[in-house]
Design an enzyme around this catalytic site. Sequence first.
Site, PDB file in Angstrom:
ATOM      1  N   LYS A   3       0.858  -1.193   0.000  1.00 21.00           N
ATOM      2  CA  LYS A   3       0.000   0.000   0.000  1.00 21.00           C
ATOM      3  C   LYS A   3       0.882   1.226   0.000  1.00 21.00           C
ATOM      4  O   LYS A   3       2.026   1.183   0.473  1.00 21.00           O
ATOM      5  CB  LYS A   3      -0.876   0.021   1.252  1.00 21.00           C
ATOM      6  CG  LYS A   3      -2.130   0.854   1.096  1.00 21.00           C
ATOM      7  CD  LYS A   3      -3.203   0.066   0.385  1.00 21.00           C
ATOM      8  CE  LYS A   3      -4.490   0.836   0.275  1.00 21.00           C
ATOM      9  NZ  LYS A   3      -5.588  -0.055  -0.149  1.00 21.00           N
ATOM     10  N   ASP A   7      -6.963   3.971  -5.024  1.00 26.24           N
ATOM     11  CA  ASP A   7      -7.571   3.900  -3.696  1.00 26.24           C
ATOM     12  C   ASP A   7      -8.196   5.277  -3.432  1.00 26.24           C
ATOM     13  O   ASP A   7      -8.595   5.948  -4.391  1.00 26.24           O
ATOM     14  CB  ASP A   7      -6.495   3.512  -2.658  1.00 26.24           C
ATOM     15  CG  ASP A   7      -7.087   3.134  -1.307  1.00 26.24           C
ATOM     16  OD1 ASP A   7      -7.662   2.044  -1.199  1.00 26.24           O
ATOM     17  OD2 ASP A   7      -6.988   3.922  -0.355  1.00 26.24           O
TER      18      ASP A   7
END
Length: 440
Positions: free
Chosen positions: A126, A166
């Site tokens: 991430k 995201d």
Amino acid sequence: MSTDSSAKASAKPAADAATSLKDRGNLFEIATKQIDKAIKLVNLDPDIAQILAQPKNELIVNFPVRMDNGKISMFKGYRVQHNNILGPYKGGMRYHHEANLDEMKALASWMTFKSALHEIPFGGGKGGVKVDPRQHSKSELERITRRFTAALGSNIGPEFDIPAPDVNTNAQTMVWMMDTYMNIVGAGDRNSVRGVVTGKSVTAGGSHGRAEATGAGVVHCITEWAKDKGFNLDGCHVIIQGFGNVGSYTARLLSQKGAVIIGVGDVGGYIANPEGINPHKLGEHVSKNGTVAGYKGAAKIGRDEFFGLEADIFVPAALELEVGVKEANALKVKMMVEGANGPTYPEAEDILLAKGVDVIPDILCNSGGVIVSYYEWLQNKRSEQWETADVLGRLEKRMKQTYQQVRQYATAKKCDWRTASYAIGLERLQACYKERGIFP
Ligand code: NAD
């Protein structure tokens, strides 16, 4: 490499979730607490628990970008690579003014368990940039994205670490990342690295069905839950927090099943209409105004009022740690399905479960994005373009299979679904480590 101290506010118990991210507690400590429960349940080998307890790599880059006014601003970018025993690191890139290392560590570890749970041959990663995209023009965002991608350099790659969209990033962001990466690797390799990111536009080599994939996966879980419970979705009442990619597609797909969206909230405010909110019209409003606030087809309400609405289903689809003790006590729903990553404090989950609210955890239900990202990556590798029905059909099958596995596991072990989901993922990771061992 360096470390970041911006999110060391640490584990405040069930803070008021409306506060800024850094006051909500340390997300990585909360993730660790959740995973520890599953580690105990499966009696995980302590050596493997140790390996999984921290990410393999934590990268922070500081990079300059020229603004539209000619001046230079510095930005901080992150990429955390949690684990890659099952395949390349995989996970989103978020742009948020409160982005921080502990948040990225938690989100990266969840990706490892999500991929393992759904048997996707990816690991967990991430990243993102500490930036408020609302303060920047499109051309500034393009330069921020390109310079961030260049700063990451060979720390990403189609066989090594594959970013995706995201919070506050989208297909356009991914296309800029892909194009920058292609130019870094040079002309000969350009087309072979299209799979360096997923969630691209279809024009640039993305997959049909990727935009709606996460929402579609959430709705498959809701459909399975309704089937198990003998619950009729037609006419049921739904409240949704967050009306971006995940929230808006979930709303649209649920309304196709006859569900009525009676409350929605986002960063700009909360709205309600007991007669129902048309998600398509609301989507048009959000495209123009950037928020659900001010939508004519519903009344403005407060955040507390939103959490107290009488409904059947609650979909958190905004940021992490939005559901604290106060929100859990207020919620009057039958089930909560976590479109967002990590929206719920452990203490709040205990309250919901004690109230008889079914909680479908993030790593089970919001995985449609990574599943279709895997299909996009496969299509890029094979220079193929699959039809929408093919992509979405595969997704439905995979989501429903995993849902049933988690249901059976939770029943057999008499545990909550979050613990069951982690436990299945942990068992798969453990099996792989046992066979491969540790180099050298
Ligand atoms: P997005 O940027 O498209 O939408 C985010 C939404 O959250 C917006 O409506 C925004 O206004 C709202 N929001 C932001 N701050 C808020 C606040 N303080 N209070 C209320 N609402 C707020 O992002 P997204 O891609 O839809 O992601 C939403 C969540 O879903 C995140 O937790 C993300 O990690 C998770 N997720 C996304 C995907 C994906 O494919 N995009 C996949 C899995 C999980």
